[in-house]
Design an enzyme around this catalytic site. Structure first.
Site, mmCIF file in Angstrom:
data_model
loop_
_atom_site.group_PDB
_atom_site.id
_atom_site.type_symbol
_atom_site.label_atom_id
_atom_site.label_comp_id
_atom_site.label_asym_id
_atom_site.label_seq_id
_atom_site.Cartn_x
_atom_site.Cartn_y
_atom_site.Cartn_z
ATOM 1 N N GLY A 158 0.830 -1.203 0.000
ATOM 2 C CA GLY A 158 0.000 0.000 0.000
ATOM 3 C C GLY A 158 0.864 1.252 0.000
ATOM 4 O O GLY A 158 2.039 1.219 -0.372
ATOM 5 N N ARG A 240 0.341 -2.723 12.877
ATOM 6 C CA ARG A 240 -0.458 -2.953 14.083
ATOM 7 C C ARG A 240 0.136 -4.168 14.793
ATOM 8 O O ARG A 240 0.507 -5.160 14.143
ATOM 9 C CB ARG A 240 -1.926 -3.231 13.730
ATOM 10 C CG ARG A 240 -2.727 -2.003 13.330
ATOM 11 C CD ARG A 240 -2.939 -1.014 14.483
ATOM 12 N NE ARG A 240 -3.755 0.131 14.104
ATOM 13 C CZ ARG A 240 -3.289 1.293 13.671
ATOM 14 N NH1 ARG A 240 -1.979 1.465 13.530
ATOM 15 N NH2 ARG A 240 -4.112 2.287 13.387
ATOM 16 N N GLU A 269 -1.284 -3.383 23.141
ATOM 17 C CA GLU A 269 -0.888 -2.018 23.444
ATOM 18 C C GLU A 269 -1.764 -1.382 24.520
ATOM 19 O O GLU A 269 -2.991 -1.568 24.453
ATOM 20 C CB GLU A 269 -1.025 -1.196 22.151
ATOM 21 C CG GLU A 269 0.212 -0.441 21.802
ATOM 22 C CD GLU A 269 0.137 0.085 20.389
ATOM 23 O OE1 GLU A 269 0.485 -0.686 19.474
ATOM 24 O OE2 GLU A 269 -0.248 1.231 20.209
ATOM 25 N N HIS A 287 4.576 3.527 19.639
ATOM 26 C CA HIS A 287 3.571 3.859 18.610
ATOM 27 C C HIS A 287 3.652 5.338 18.200
ATOM 28 O O HIS A 287 2.726 6.113 18.442
ATOM 29 C CB HIS A 287 2.144 3.511 19.095
ATOM 30 C CG HIS A 287 1.190 3.304 17.947
ATOM 31 N ND1 HIS A 287 0.140 2.424 17.981
ATOM 32 C CD2 HIS A 287 1.145 3.887 16.716
ATOM 33 C CE1 HIS A 287 -0.513 2.470 16.829
ATOM 34 N NE2 HIS A 287 0.080 3.353 16.036
ATOM 35 N N GLY A 289 4.649 6.258 14.910
ATOM 36 C CA GLY A 289 4.826 6.289 13.453
ATOM 37 C C GLY A 289 4.454 7.623 12.824
ATOM 38 O O GLY A 289 5.144 8.123 11.932
HETATM 39 C C1 GLV Z 1 -1.520 5.107 13.270
HETATM 40 O O1 GLV Z 1 -1.243 4.086 13.829
HETATM 41 C C2 GLV Z 1 -2.401 5.200 12.165
HETATM 42 O O2 GLV Z 1 -3.060 4.207 11.799
HETATM 43 O O3 GLV Z 1 -2.501 6.287 11.593
#
Ligand code: GLV
Length: 322
Positions: A158, A240, A269, A287, A289
């Site tokens: 993706g 995830r 989490e 987490h 990102g």
């Molecule tokens: C973060 O984890 C998102 O899905 O944007």
């Protein structure tokens, strides 16, 4: 003048986002810098025309029911939307949107940060230096693994997987990818070769996961898959947590079945498998990102754009459907 609509926001966001919201609606926001409790969530969504929520908010039938039939949209400030029950939302005619594109670079960049760190033992070295331990150059001291010219396996082609793969070109890496179906654009952009998952796991030096969490991807990496990987493999996950069987990963890292891992997400989490905490060959971030200021502002603005469209009766630009 059209009456301003009534929107609830589950986390206080940055000023440019709150200002934009103010222009399009009347809103109320969770004033605390913490997620809402379940009771608070149920109470606060009641009677709203739209809700701006985040991945820690479990939006299920009960919450959607509590919001009421006038509610047009739950706009998730994330690209992943596994926290929302899409079937239940659809049943009630409530739209759900996410925030793709705006966090692609930030998340792919963090995957690279984890890859570099895990490969070259950056955090482990930092801990050693901070502890004030004596160290000196030695032929075998803190050896990592080479990155340049190695084989990169990308699970999921993706937006984020493609961006991550494209960034490998500066390191002259050979790219393998697996996906539900081949992606000609991914191949054109990255020169990657489409392979089945087993080939990818067996042949890659670095494996990075970029799939959404669905029933099909839950525990996609477990004991069997870890056993297929090279002993020198480095596994990265910024998607995830439940995509990996975390206990099996801890075992593989502890027993040297694979070399190292870099994780930004966890199976339960914010809890982390205790065994991982004692291992030096795993790098862990909490987490983050999409955690850059610009990205977080853009996530907020995009969620607001989706709300604005929905309040105007228009299909939101980032509608997600089951
Ligand atoms: C973060 O984890 C998102 O899905 O944007």
């Amino acid at each position: 003048m059209k009456e301003k609509r009534n929107v609830y926001v589950t986390r206080l966001l940055h000023p440019p986002v709150m200002e934009r919201l103010k222009e399009i609606c009347n809103y109320e926001v969770n004033p605390e810098d913490r997620p809402l409790s379940r009771e608070e969530l149920l109470r606060n969504v009641k009677g709203r025309d739209a809700v701006l929520c985040f991945l820690h908010d479990q939006i299920d039938a009960e919450v959607l029911e509590a919001a009421g039939p006038q509610c047009k949209i739950f706009a998730n400030g994330a690209v992943g939307y596994n926290n929302i029950d899409l079937a239940e939302a659809e049943k009630r005619g409530i739209w759900v949107s996410n925030t793709p594109d705006v966090l692609t670079d930030a998340t792919a960049d963090l995957a690279w940060a984890l890859l570099f760190d895990a490969a070259r033992r950056v955090s482990e070295g930092d801990r050693l230096v901070r502890k004030g331990e004596e160290f000196e150059w030695a032929p075998n001291f803190m050896l990592g693994v080479d990155i340049t010219g190695r084989t990169l396996g990308v699970l999921g082609a993706g937006r984020i997987g493609s961006n991550f793969a494209r960034k490998s070109q500066g390191f002259g890496m050979k790219v393998l990818y697996s996906n539900r179906r081949p992606s000609p654009s991914f191949e054109a952009e990255t020169g990657a070769r489409y392979v089945d998952r087993e080939t990818l796991l067996r042949e890659s030096d670095f494996i990075s996961i970029h799939v959404p969490l669905t029933p099909e991807t839950h525990h996609m990496i477990g004991p069997k898959e870890l056993a297929m990987m090279k002993e020198t493999a480095v596994l990265i996950n910024t998607s995830r947590g439940p995509v990996i069987n975390e206990k099996a990963l801890a075992h593989a890292l502890k027993t040297g079945q694979i070399r190292a891992a870099g994780l930004d997400v966890y199976e339960n989490e914010p809890e982390v498998e205790p065994e991982l905490l004692s291992l030096d060959n795993v790098v862990m971030t909490p987490h983050i990102g999409s955690a850059t200021l610009d990205t977080r502002i853009n996530i907020g603005l995009l969620a607001v754009r989706n709300i604005e469209a929905a309040l105007n009766g228009e299909t939101p630009p980032n509608l997600v459907v089951k």
